[in-house]
Design an enzyme around this catalytic site. Structure first.
Site, PDB file in Angstrom:
ATOM      1  CB  ILE A  20       5.852  -3.715 -11.438  1.00 53.55           C
ATOM      2  CG1 ILE A  20       5.303  -4.906 -10.637  1.00 53.55           C
ATOM      3  CG2 ILE A  20       6.643  -2.771 -10.547  1.00 53.55           C
ATOM      4  CD1 ILE A  20       4.328  -4.558  -9.565  1.00 53.55           C
ATOM      5  CB  CYS A  21       7.194   0.389 -13.556  1.00 56.74           C
ATOM      6  SG  CYS A  21       7.987   1.897 -14.169  1.00 56.74           S
TER       7      CYS A  21
END
Length: 376
Positions: free
Chosen positions: A159-160
């Site tokens: 994530i990210c």
């Protein structure tokens, strides 16, 4: 694991206040049969999902560490937890490098279920991101502790800026990937064997998934749910969470204006200053060359060598940036096209479609204000 139900406690002045349990699941109430290939493909990149429905519990581990971005953890966890209400059976655990609780970017203490190295292989391993990276290199011990669990997991996702952790662990070598648009350049520069796609909301390469900034983790989690259980269940979850199943466009629609470093040569700086000051002017290659009293070939070479673009594309980018600012300020699309120097609204619309995959009107609806028409 000592605790079957993961809690994310908030440390307040009066002690620890537990937030709702993440791990609690609902026994399956229904199970859909989904034909292979029915899952949607990662937006802007990747191939179709398998559409395979898991026959039993699906173990999801979310890897957290000090400084982890809390929304990177809570967003995907909420998607999986909500999926259980509609018939899925995700068993969610939070794991840290040593099994000790960690402190998030907000100063909130996150209680974990154990150490990542002490657990058997997971069906899905998610690596959350942090503001710490890429401001600094991922520590070797943090990358090392992820390497084997990522290799043996059924699928692994970031994530990210969790992509930096996976990249440091060698998981993204030779693979396509994405991360937040603000740091996509750093990911590509630091890990040149990784093929970075900076505009994708998320990217699938085999069993490895990477997603863009923060809330894109929700997009990715929905895609994983759809891959496991089909579009109907994923759509139920999206509706329950009041989010899009698939948002239009890529990361570019959220990015800042396309401002780069100033040209090195004084001649080209005069041209860029001229275009910025008067985007509505005649900025054809011939006119710009006359302004500097140089040949069109020489000016073309300057743009190529210093800005890696053409004069026409540079002028278009300046006009595009100005049009976005005008739309943000409340001008109509037609007014924005005129004031930004586009020959017509249609020419501006084509640029928006190419760069953002949405129309100027759609861009303005999303970004000009948070007020709803019926909000009073």
């Amino acid at each position: 694991m000592s605790n079957p139900a993961t809690r994310i406690p908030v440390v307040s002045g009066n002690g620890v206040l537990p937030i709702s349990g993440v791990h609690a699941h609902v026994s399956p109430t229904r199970r859909r049969s989904v034909p292979p290939g029915s899952g949607r493909s990662p937006q802007g990149s990747g191939s179709e999902g398998t559409g395979v429905v898991n026959a039993g519990p699906h173990r999801v581990a979310i890897f957290v560490y000090d400084g982890v971005t809390l929304l990177d953890v809570a967003g995907p966890a909420e998607v999986f937890k909500e999926s259980n209400r509609f018939g899925a059976d995700y068993r969610i655990v939070l794991l840290s490098p040593t099994g000790a609780d960690v402190t998030s970017n907000l100063g909130v203490r996150v209680a974990v279920d154990g150490a990542i190295s002490s657990e058997p292989a997971f069906d899905t391993l998610l690596v959350a991101g942090s503001d710490l990276y890429p401001r600094a290199r991922v520590p070797a011990d943090l990358a090392d502790v992820v390497r084997i669990p990522a290799a043996v997991a059924g699928r692994v996702a970031s994530i990210c800026t969790g992509a930096f952790v996976l990249a440091a662990a060698g998981v993204l070598d030779g693979k396509r990937a994405t991360t937040h648009w603000q740091v996509a350049h750093e990911l590509a520069a630091w890990y040149p064997t990784c093929r970075v796609e900076p505009d994708a909301i998320y990217v699938r390469d085999g069993t490895t998934y990477t997603s863009a900034g923060v809330t894109a983790g929700i997009d990715l989690a929905l895609a994983l749910v759809e891959e496991d259980h089909g579009p109907d269940l994923a759509r139920d979850v999206a509706r329950a969470l009041v989010v899009y199943m698939q948002r239009a466009g890529g990361q570019s629609q959220f990015s800042a204006p396309l401002q780069g470093p100033p040209p090195r040569s004084p001649a080209l700086r005069r041209i860029t200053d001229l275009v910025t000051a008067d985007p509505r002017g005649d900025h054809s290659l011939g006119e710009l060359a006359k302004h500097l009293n140089v040949s069109t070939r020489h000016l073309t070479r300057l743009f190529h060598d210093e800005l890696s673009t053409t004069s026409a594309r540079y002028v278009e980018n300046i006009r595009f940036d100005m049009a976005r600012a005008l739309l943000d300020q409340g001008h109509t699309a037609t007014q924005a096209a005129t004031l930004a120097g586009f020959p017509s609204y249609e020419s501006m619309r084509r640029v928006f479609a190419r760069k953002l995959s949405i129309s100027p009107a759609a861009y303005q609806r999303r970004f000009s204000t948070t007020r709803r028409a019926n909000a009073g």
